[in-house]
Motif scaffolding. Structure first.
Motif, PDB file in Angstrom:
ATOM      1  N   MET A  25      38.153  42.554  45.696  1.00  0.00           N
ATOM      2  CA  MET A  25      38.733  42.302  45.097  1.00  0.00           C
ATOM      3  C   MET A  25      40.647  42.465  45.327  1.00  0.00           C
ATOM      4  O   MET A  25      41.592  42.979  44.812  1.00  0.00           O
ATOM      5  CB  MET A  25      38.929  42.982  44.156  1.00  0.00           C
ATOM      6  CG  MET A  25      38.010  42.811  42.948  1.00  0.00           C
ATOM      7  SD  MET A  25      37.454  40.669  42.377  1.00  0.00           S
ATOM      8  CE  MET A  25      39.343  41.072  40.871  1.00  0.00           C
ATOM      9  N   PHE A  26      40.065  42.764  47.029  1.00  0.00           N
ATOM     10  CA  PHE A  26      41.748  42.713  47.604  1.00  0.00           C
ATOM     11  C   PHE A  26      42.444  44.521  47.620  1.00  0.00           C
ATOM     12  O   PHE A  26      43.520  44.732  48.227  1.00  0.00           O
ATOM     13  CB  PHE A  26      42.813  41.614  47.331  1.00  0.00           C
ATOM     14  CG  PHE A  26      42.465  39.953  47.183  1.00  0.00           C
ATOM     15  CD1 PHE A  26      41.243  40.302  47.883  1.00  0.00           C
ATOM     16  CD2 PHE A  26      43.391  39.784  46.953  1.00  0.00           C
ATOM     17  CE1 PHE A  26      40.446  38.420  47.706  1.00  0.00           C
ATOM     18  CE2 PHE A  26      43.453  37.980  47.074  1.00  0.00           C
ATOM     19  CZ  PHE A  26      42.004  37.980  47.886  1.00  0.00           C
ATOM     20  N   GLU A  29      39.447  43.467  35.573  1.00  0.00           N
ATOM     21  CA  GLU A  29      38.348  42.165  36.245  1.00  0.00           C
ATOM     22  C   GLU A  29      37.377  42.477  37.167  1.00  0.00           C
ATOM     23  O   GLU A  29      37.457  43.171  38.248  1.00  0.00           O
ATOM     24  CB  GLU A  29      39.434  41.380  37.332  1.00  0.00           C
ATOM     25  CG  GLU A  29      38.734  39.448  37.041  1.00  0.00           C
ATOM     26  CD  GLU A  29      37.745  39.575  36.102  1.00  0.00           C
ATOM     27  OE1 GLU A  29      36.573  38.984  36.922  1.00  0.00           O
ATOM     28  OE2 GLU A  29      38.863  38.651  35.249  1.00  0.00           O
ATOM     29  N   TRP A  30      36.498  42.055  36.872  1.00  0.00           N
ATOM     30  CA  TRP A  30      35.192  42.257  38.149  1.00  0.00           C
ATOM     31  C   TRP A  30      34.424  41.318  38.458  1.00  0.00           C
ATOM     32  O   TRP A  30      33.709  41.133  39.254  1.00  0.00           O
ATOM     33  CB  TRP A  30      34.379  42.420  36.957  1.00  0.00           C
ATOM     34  CG  TRP A  30      33.666  42.335  36.119  1.00  0.00           C
ATOM     35  CD1 TRP A  30      34.003  42.048  34.110  1.00  0.00           C
ATOM     36  CD2 TRP A  30      32.384  41.255  36.118  1.00  0.00           C
ATOM     37  NE1 TRP A  30      33.140  41.386  34.051  1.00  0.00           N
ATOM     38  CE2 TRP A  30      32.437  40.927  35.099  1.00  0.00           C
ATOM     39  CE3 TRP A  30      31.678  40.977  37.515  1.00  0.00           C
ATOM     40  CZ2 TRP A  30      31.116  40.023  34.580  1.00  0.00           C
ATOM     41  CZ3 TRP A  30      30.754  40.112  36.691  1.00  0.00           C
ATOM     42  CH2 TRP A  30      30.561  39.556  35.587  1.00  0.00           C
ATOM     43  N   PRO A  58      34.892  35.807  42.033  1.00  0.00           N
ATOM     44  CA  PRO A  58      35.676  34.131  41.878  1.00  0.00           C
ATOM     45  C   PRO A  58      36.632  33.960  41.622  1.00  0.00           C
ATOM     46  O   PRO A  58      36.660  32.789  42.331  1.00  0.00           O
ATOM     47  CB  PRO A  58      34.001  33.541  41.762  1.00  0.00           C
ATOM     48  CG  PRO A  58      33.313  34.959  41.820  1.00  0.00           C
ATOM     49  CD  PRO A  58      33.963  36.282  41.324  1.00  0.00           C
ATOM     50  N   VAL A  59      37.347  34.945  40.949  1.00  0.00           N
ATOM     51  CA  VAL A  59      37.991  34.541  40.108  1.00  0.00           C
ATOM     52  C   VAL A  59      39.986  34.228  41.526  1.00  0.00           C
ATOM     53  O   VAL A  59      40.216  33.774  41.723  1.00  0.00           O
ATOM     54  CB  VAL A  59      38.415  35.392  39.260  1.00  0.00           C
ATOM     55  CG1 VAL A  59      40.103  35.477  38.838  1.00  0.00           C
ATOM     56  CG2 VAL A  59      37.663  35.503  37.630  1.00  0.00           C
ATOM     57  N   LEU A  60      38.798  35.595  42.907  1.00  0.00           N
ATOM     58  CA  LEU A  60      40.194  34.882  43.690  1.00  0.00           C
ATOM     59  C   LEU A  60      39.207  34.641  44.598  1.00  0.00           C
ATOM     60  O   LEU A  60      39.874  34.684  46.156  1.00  0.00           O
ATOM     61  CB  LEU A  60      40.698  36.757  43.944  1.00  0.00           C
ATOM     62  CG  LEU A  60      40.844  37.479  43.002  1.00  0.00           C
ATOM     63  CD1 LEU A  60      41.420  39.380  43.429  1.00  0.00           C
ATOM     64  CD2 LEU A  60      41.277  37.099  41.511  1.00  0.00           C
ATOM     65  N   LEU A  61      39.190  33.772  44.796  1.00  0.00           N
ATOM     66  CA  LEU A  61      37.940  33.153  45.585  1.00  0.00           C
ATOM     67  C   LEU A  61      38.889  32.495  47.111  1.00  0.00           C
ATOM     68  O   LEU A  61      38.987  32.507  48.399  1.00  0.00           O
ATOM     69  CB  LEU A  61      37.062  32.100  45.346  1.00  0.00           C
ATOM     70  CG  LEU A  61      36.891  31.349  46.278  1.00  0.00           C
ATOM     71  CD1 LEU A  61      35.409  32.262  47.327  1.00  0.00           C
ATOM     72  CD2 LEU A  61      35.483  30.056  45.433  1.00  0.00           C
ATOM     73  N   ARG A  62      39.558  31.371  46.366  1.00  0.00           N
ATOM     74  CA  ARG A  62      41.012  30.788  47.431  1.00  0.00           C
ATOM     75  C   ARG A  62      42.307  31.565  47.842  1.00  0.00           C
ATOM     76  O   ARG A  62      43.554  30.814  47.723  1.00  0.00           O
ATOM     77  CB  ARG A  62      40.727  29.851  47.039  1.00  0.00           C
ATOM     78  CG  ARG A  62      39.370  29.121  47.357  1.00  0.00           C
ATOM     79  CD  ARG A  62      39.566  27.591  47.045  1.00  0.00           C
ATOM     80  NE  ARG A  62      40.637  26.761  47.749  1.00  0.00           N
ATOM     81  CZ  ARG A  62      40.973  26.094  47.057  1.00  0.00           C
ATOM     82  NH1 ARG A  62      40.845  25.832  46.199  1.00  0.00           N
ATOM     83  NH2 ARG A  62      41.988  25.187  47.868  1.00  0.00           N
ATOM     84  N   ALA A  63      42.747  32.825  46.753  1.00  0.00           N
ATOM     85  CA  ALA A  63      44.039  33.655  46.202  1.00  0.00           C
ATOM     86  C   ALA A  63      44.564  34.369  47.816  1.00  0.00           C
ATOM     87  O   ALA A  63      43.751  34.341  48.238  1.00  0.00           O
ATOM     88  CB  ALA A  63      43.896  33.899  45.141  1.00  0.00           C
TER      89      ALA A  63
END
Length: 593
Positions: free
Chosen positions: A412-413, A515-516, A519-524
């Motif tokens: 999650m960065f 947020e867990w 994939p929400v952040l896959l290409r962010a």
């Protein structure tokens, strides 16, 4: 006769969410917040099948010596009283109905008590009638002497703690002198003396909640209290909660009975965050009766159902310190896991931990706050708790939790949080010496100075754009597979990522701090973590370099930690000295050096 349950009604400054206290037609009735009277403007019904006025006859019969029950009503005019038992299918079984036309009346409802699992009642009254209050009484006398010490550690939350002190003082007025005394432990040394006679203020070094509760517990035992109630300093407390806790202890058949208060959300007062919790095999918390809306009477029956629990949080937890004197004192772990480990310890000593509708407090929801340092304490202190309490704690389980925690944040960065968690494990592997030899106030300050991943006020341009650029929560199998194969995009070439890092660009994603779904952040390229209040949060950016360094660091940690794990676990398993009064007095005195 003796009062065992008094009517609770909404109060300005505490809670004005009426459905937690009573149900009425506002067009047909009028509620006076100053004197808590209800005037009937026309014929109508008010009912008390509510969180604060739901009476659990099943639990009173099981856990207390109360055998007889009477309903005392104070009213004027003509009324019809109905008593109901809420059944499993949410239907109501009529237990008793009676018409009254006196100013006050006491009704024998012992038969209804014996034949019910709970009692809720309603009043139908004619125009011009008024309702003042009700109480439940019993012929039985208390079987236990109770003197309650209420321990509230605080750190620079003056307005909160003064409000709590007023609530406690109001509750204490209903009891003999010295029956209820409040011990406020001032970890920030910013408070003046309190006007309330029942409040004692104790200055203390900032050794966290654990240090504050330990200092307060020492004082409660010096005052020869029989029971203590632990409360956080950032709660809102209805005074009726204290009176109900005292009553249950006075009539408790089991002298080791302990009471867990539920947590209601301060931003949504009828929403229950948690009513106790379980621990799974990885010692991750599973909150009980989570997100239960207590506005609905159907949920009160669910909330009243007995559920085994491992953990009772110290936002509101009462227990018998004389009967459980061998439980000792909290671990010196600043905060996080002090209450969870202590709950497990009390259960080992034979304590039964129960809950009741109407015993709970309002607390700020946790999604409003995030800090990498909190994750540090969570993992370091969990290791100590598992070493002491988990008989099946193995290196395999330790490494599995470490992997889950470190890579959850890394994906999650949140690379700083992941590194702090590894620091936490390394410190825990030092064993007892780490916990007993550090100066926790100085150690905590150093942690705070090093952290950047924490909620704070977001720049205005990010704050305004969050609702426009909310993430698309895809849980498709393909997206999860891509996230797994590419380490959530960390192996993707830069050209494959969404473009831009400005608030309005596709490369910036807005997500909850809770947020867990990786994939929400896959290409962010950038993520704006937004707290539950929608105003605060923090910003994190993708870094392949930081991610790869974390993989390397975790690999080294995995290779080197096995031998240390066995030694540290055994060392901490036998660290009873950390829970003694003599250790704590010496530990607290260290701040004077």
């Amino acid at each position: 006769m003796n009062h065992i349950f008094k009517c609770a009604l909404p109060k300005i400054g505490i809670c004005s969410e009426e459905h937690l206290y009573l149900r009425r037609d506002p067009k047909a009735t009028q509620y006076n917040y100053e004197n808590s009277d209800i005037l009937f403007l026309e014929r109508s019904t008010i009912s008390f099948d509510t969180y604060f006025n739901f009476f659990s006859s099943a639990k009173f019969k099981k856990y207390t010596d109360v055998k007889s029950l009477f309903l005392e009503l104070k009213f004027s005019g003509e009324i019809v009283v109905e008593l109901h038992d809420i059944l499993e299918d949410n239907s109501k079984k009529l237990l008793k109905q009676i018409s009254l036309n006196d100013d006050a009346k006491i009704i024998d409802i012992s038969e209804a008590y014996v034949n019910s699992s709970n009692i809720c009642f309603s009043i139908t009254a004619s125009k011009g009638s008024s309702f003042h209050t009700f109480s439940l009484l019993t012929h039985e006398s208390p079987i236990n002497e109770v003197e309650l010490g209420i321990v509230v550690p605080t750190y620079k939350r003056e307005s909160y703690v003064k409000k709590i002190a007023r609530s406690i003082h109001q509750a204490s007025l209903a009891h003999p002198r010295n029956k209820v005394e409040t011990i406020i432990v001032d970890n920030g040394s910013t408070l003046d003396e309190f006007a309330e006679e029942s409040v004692e203020l104790i200055p203390n070094p900032n050794y966290g909640g654990a240090g504050g509760f330990a200092r307060g517990l020492i004082r409660a035992r010096e005052l020869d209290k029989t029971h203590v109630l632990f409360c956080d300093d950032d709660i809102t407390l209805d005074p009726i909660v204290i009176s109900r806790i005292i009553t249950i202890f006075e009539y408790a058949k089991d002298r080791k009975l302990s009471i867990s208060g539920s947590m209601l959300r301060s931003d949504r007062p009828s929403m229950q965050h948690e009513n106790g919790a379980l621990l799974n095999d990885d010692y991750l918390f599973i909150p009980l009766k989570h997100n239960l809306d207590l506005n609905f009477s159907s949920n009160l029956k669910i909330n009243d159902t007995e559920t085994a629990r491992d953990y009772a949080a110290w936002w509101c937890f009462a227990w018998p310190i004389k009967e459980l004197s061998d439980a000792g004192y909290p671990n010196p772990i600043f905060f996080r896991w002090d209450d969870a480990e202590f709950s497990l310890r009390l259960k080992e000593k034979g304590a039964s931990i129960i809950d009741f509708n109407g015993i709970g407090v309002w607390h700020d929801p946790f999604e409003h706050k995030y800090a990498s340092s909190s994750n540090y304490y969570e993992e370091r202190n969990c290791f100590l708790a598992r070493s002491q309490r988990d008989k099946d704690f193995t290196y395999k389980k330790f490494l599995r939790r470490a992997k889950i925690k470190v890579f959850h944040h890394a994906l999650m960065f949140r690379y700083e949080t992941a590194n702090m968690i590894l620091d936490a494990y390394n410190h825990a592997l030092e064993g007892e010496s780490h916990f007993s030899e550090i100066r926790p106030d100085e150690f905590h300050q150093a942690l705070l100075k090093s952290q950047t991943e924490k909620t704070g006020e977001l720049p205005q341009n990010y704050n305004l754009m969050q609702s426009i650029h909310a993430p698309h929560y895809s849980t498709s199998r393909l997206k999860w597979l891509l996230a797994k194969l590419t380490l959530n995009g960390h192996l993707l070439p830069s050209a494959a990522l969404r473009k831009g890092t400005s608030p309005t660009s596709p490369g910036t994603v807005f997500a909850s701090t809770l947020e867990w779904q990786h994939p929400v952040l896959l290409r962010a390229r950038k993520v704006v973590f937004v707290a539950g209040d929608g105003k605060n949060g923090f910003i994190a950016e993708r870094s392949r370099r930081k991610f790869m360094l974390l993989i390397y660091r975790f690999a080294l940690f995995s290779l080197k930690s096995r031998k240390k794990f066995l030694s540290a676990k055994e060392n901490l398993k036998n660290s009873e000295k950390l829970n003694t009064k003599s250790f704590w007095l010496s530990y607290l005195d260290r701040a004077k050096d």
